[in-house]
Design a protein around this motif. Sequence first.
Motif, PDB file in Angstrom:
ATOM      1  N   ARG A   1       3.686   7.537   6.540  1.00  0.00           N
ATOM      2  CA  ARG A   1       4.327   6.390   5.967  1.00  0.00           C
ATOM      3  C   ARG A   1       3.542   5.759   4.801  1.00  0.00           C
ATOM      4  O   ARG A   1       3.353   4.642   4.672  1.00  0.00           O
ATOM      5  CB  ARG A   1       4.255   5.138   6.918  1.00  0.00           C
ATOM      6  CG  ARG A   1       4.931   5.521   8.279  1.00  0.00           C
ATOM      7  CD  ARG A   1       4.902   4.213   9.165  1.00  0.00           C
ATOM      8  NE  ARG A   1       5.282   4.462  10.633  1.00  0.00           N
ATOM      9  CZ  ARG A   1       5.304   3.491  11.653  1.00  0.00           C
ATOM     10  NH1 ARG A   1       4.683   2.319  11.568  1.00  0.00           N
ATOM     11  NH2 ARG A   1       5.723   3.809  12.790  1.00  0.00           N
ATOM     12  N   PRO A   2       3.352   6.522   3.772  1.00  0.00           N
ATOM     13  CA  PRO A   2       3.847   8.033   3.392  1.00  0.00           C
ATOM     14  C   PRO A   2       2.615   8.872   3.811  1.00  0.00           C
ATOM     15  O   PRO A   2       1.496   8.385   4.112  1.00  0.00           O
ATOM     16  CB  PRO A   2       4.114   8.082   2.027  1.00  0.00           C
ATOM     17  CG  PRO A   2       3.085   7.095   1.459  1.00  0.00           C
ATOM     18  CD  PRO A   2       3.121   5.947   2.479  1.00  0.00           C
TER      19      PRO A   2
ATOM     20  N   MET B   1       0.752   0.765  11.070  1.00  0.00           N
ATOM     21  CA  MET B   1       1.544   0.561  10.246  1.00  0.00           C
ATOM     22  C   MET B   1       1.079   0.911   8.878  1.00  0.00           C
ATOM     23  O   MET B   1       1.900   0.911   7.949  1.00  0.00           O
ATOM     24  CB  MET B   1       2.295  -0.596  10.159  1.00  0.00           C
ATOM     25  CG  MET B   1       3.119  -0.824  11.390  1.00  0.00           C
ATOM     26  SD  MET B   1       4.070  -2.391  11.399  1.00  0.00           S
ATOM     27  CE  MET B   1       2.758  -3.898  11.757  1.00  0.00           C
ATOM     28  N   GLY B   2      -0.224   1.165   8.515  1.00  0.00           N
ATOM     29  CA  GLY B   2      -0.799   1.623   7.612  1.00  0.00           C
ATOM     30  C   GLY B   2      -1.753   0.568   6.804  1.00  0.00           C
ATOM     31  O   GLY B   2      -2.241   0.784   5.670  1.00  0.00           O
TER      32      GLY B   2
ATOM     33  N   ILE C   1       0.875  -1.241  -0.195  1.00  0.00           N
ATOM     34  CA  ILE C   1      -0.026  -0.114  -0.045  1.00  0.00           C
ATOM     35  C   ILE C   1       0.846   1.368  -0.096  1.00  0.00           C
ATOM     36  O   ILE C   1       0.608   2.038  -0.856  1.00  0.00           O
ATOM     37  CB  ILE C   1      -0.832  -0.078   1.316  1.00  0.00           C
ATOM     38  CG1 ILE C   1      -1.955  -1.088   1.350  1.00  0.00           C
ATOM     39  CG2 ILE C   1      -1.814   1.395   1.388  1.00  0.00           C
ATOM     40  CD1 ILE C   1      -2.621  -1.408   2.385  1.00  0.00           C
ATOM     41  N   ALA C   2       1.966   1.330   0.773  1.00  0.00           N
ATOM     42  CA  ALA C   2       2.714   2.606   1.045  1.00  0.00           C
ATOM     43  C   ALA C   2       3.464   2.688  -0.306  1.00  0.00           C
ATOM     44  O   ALA C   2       3.790   4.100  -0.707  1.00  0.00           O
ATOM     45  CB  ALA C   2       3.702   2.362   2.213  1.00  0.00           C
ATOM     46  N   ARG C   3       3.949   1.707  -0.743  1.00  0.00           N
ATOM     47  CA  ARG C   3       4.765   1.588  -2.044  1.00  0.00           C
ATOM     48  C   ARG C   3       3.912   2.133  -3.225  1.00  0.00           C
ATOM     49  O   ARG C   3       4.412   3.193  -4.116  1.00  0.00           O
ATOM     50  CB  ARG C   3       5.382   0.263  -2.321  1.00  0.00           C
ATOM     51  CG  ARG C   3       6.293   0.362  -3.489  1.00  0.00           C
ATOM     52  CD  ARG C   3       6.883  -0.879  -3.946  1.00  0.00           C
ATOM     53  NE  ARG C   3       7.519  -1.728  -2.759  1.00  0.00           N
ATOM     54  CZ  ARG C   3       7.799  -3.017  -2.612  1.00  0.00           C
ATOM     55  NH1 ARG C   3       7.694  -3.792  -3.922  1.00  0.00           N
ATOM     56  NH2 ARG C   3       8.461  -3.313  -1.700  1.00  0.00           N
TER      57      ARG C   3
ATOM     58  N   HIS D   1       2.821   6.298  -7.224  1.00  0.00           N
ATOM     59  CA  HIS D   1       1.676   6.973  -8.012  1.00  0.00           C
ATOM     60  C   HIS D   1       1.516   8.328  -7.611  1.00  0.00           C
ATOM     61  O   HIS D   1       0.809   9.086  -8.388  1.00  0.00           O
ATOM     62  CB  HIS D   1       0.569   6.211  -8.076  1.00  0.00           C
ATOM     63  CG  HIS D   1       0.676   4.795  -8.724  1.00  0.00           C
ATOM     64  ND1 HIS D   1       0.579   4.599 -10.020  1.00  0.00           N
ATOM     65  CD2 HIS D   1       0.775   3.657  -8.175  1.00  0.00           C
ATOM     66  CE1 HIS D   1       0.681   3.099 -10.348  1.00  0.00           C
ATOM     67  NE2 HIS D   1       0.780   2.562  -9.344  1.00  0.00           N
ATOM     68  N   GLY D   2       2.250   8.763  -6.411  1.00  0.00           N
ATOM     69  CA  GLY D   2       2.016  10.293  -6.085  1.00  0.00           C
ATOM     70  C   GLY D   2       0.602  10.398  -5.755  1.00  0.00           C
ATOM     71  O   GLY D   2       0.325  11.643  -5.786  1.00  0.00           O
ATOM     72  N   TRP D   3      -0.126   9.547  -5.175  1.00  0.00           N
ATOM     73  CA  TRP D   3      -1.578   9.664  -4.757  1.00  0.00           C
ATOM     74  C   TRP D   3      -1.328  10.458  -3.423  1.00  0.00           C
ATOM     75  O   TRP D   3      -0.689  10.174  -2.571  1.00  0.00           O
ATOM     76  CB  TRP D   3      -2.205   8.507  -4.383  1.00  0.00           C
ATOM     77  CG  TRP D   3      -2.457   7.708  -5.664  1.00  0.00           C
ATOM     78  CD1 TRP D   3      -2.843   8.344  -6.986  1.00  0.00           C
ATOM     79  CD2 TRP D   3      -2.440   6.271  -5.855  1.00  0.00           C
ATOM     80  NE1 TRP D   3      -2.883   7.258  -7.959  1.00  0.00           N
ATOM     81  CE2 TRP D   3      -2.747   5.818  -7.311  1.00  0.00           C
ATOM     82  CE3 TRP D   3      -2.193   5.145  -5.081  1.00  0.00           C
ATOM     83  CZ2 TRP D   3      -2.845   4.639  -7.686  1.00  0.00           C
ATOM     84  CZ3 TRP D   3      -2.096   3.912  -5.522  1.00  0.00           C
ATOM     85  CH2 TRP D   3      -2.580   3.793  -6.824  1.00  0.00           C
TER      86      TRP D   3
END
Length: 224
Positions: free
Chosen positions: A149-150, A221-222, A114-116, A121-123
């Motif tokens: 994260r992010p 953690m996301g 998910i984080a990657r 994609h700059g979402w």
Amino acid sequence: MESNGLMEKVRLSQEILEEALNRFGGAMAVAWTGGKDSTTVLHLLREIGGGRVPIPVLNIDTSVKFPEIYAFRDRLAREWDLDLIIARNEEALRTIRIAADQEECCTLLKTEVIARSIQEHGWQALITGMRWDEQPDRRQEEYFAPRSRPEHLRVHPILHFTELDIWQYQKTYGVPFCSLYRQGYRSLGCAPCTQRGIPGGAERAGRNPKKEEIMKRLRAMGYF
């Protein structure tokens, strides 16, 4: 026929989605697992988009979902002409022992993916199909929730839906759903950690209990 209660809930969900689309436009995606909740969100977006989901659709592929989920995902992606992005952690899949350690498995195969994907994609925002009544650690969630994260915003347009609302919505609008639900499953996850529902039990009673115990840490953690 749509009840007044469901109509009000649908209207609120539409308002949340419209606000998100106005704020972020194409710099946003919707997470879709193939389950009933995120498919409901897809349908809501499709209605707002005039018959087409107007943003990318992110599907996290752990490689061990049920065959029925993959078949449903691929069929609906074709029928609804989804801008489907399938993301996997290929590096982890070469080394990890699936489901041996639920926290490690979910972290590597879901949370990190998910984080990657958000970074690649700059979402600026990610829409999910979370609901308040589905899991205890989700009951304090808000419709618009900042995440790190992010850094991005999580958008949860159907928090106020119940499990019954979901099925009422799907019946009212003729929304497709995975065939596993007809086989007694109420909540769909990866095949090694998911069983049929328990009569009279909670919605997620068929999920691996160890994973349910660590849900709070996973969400920090996301995870969804």
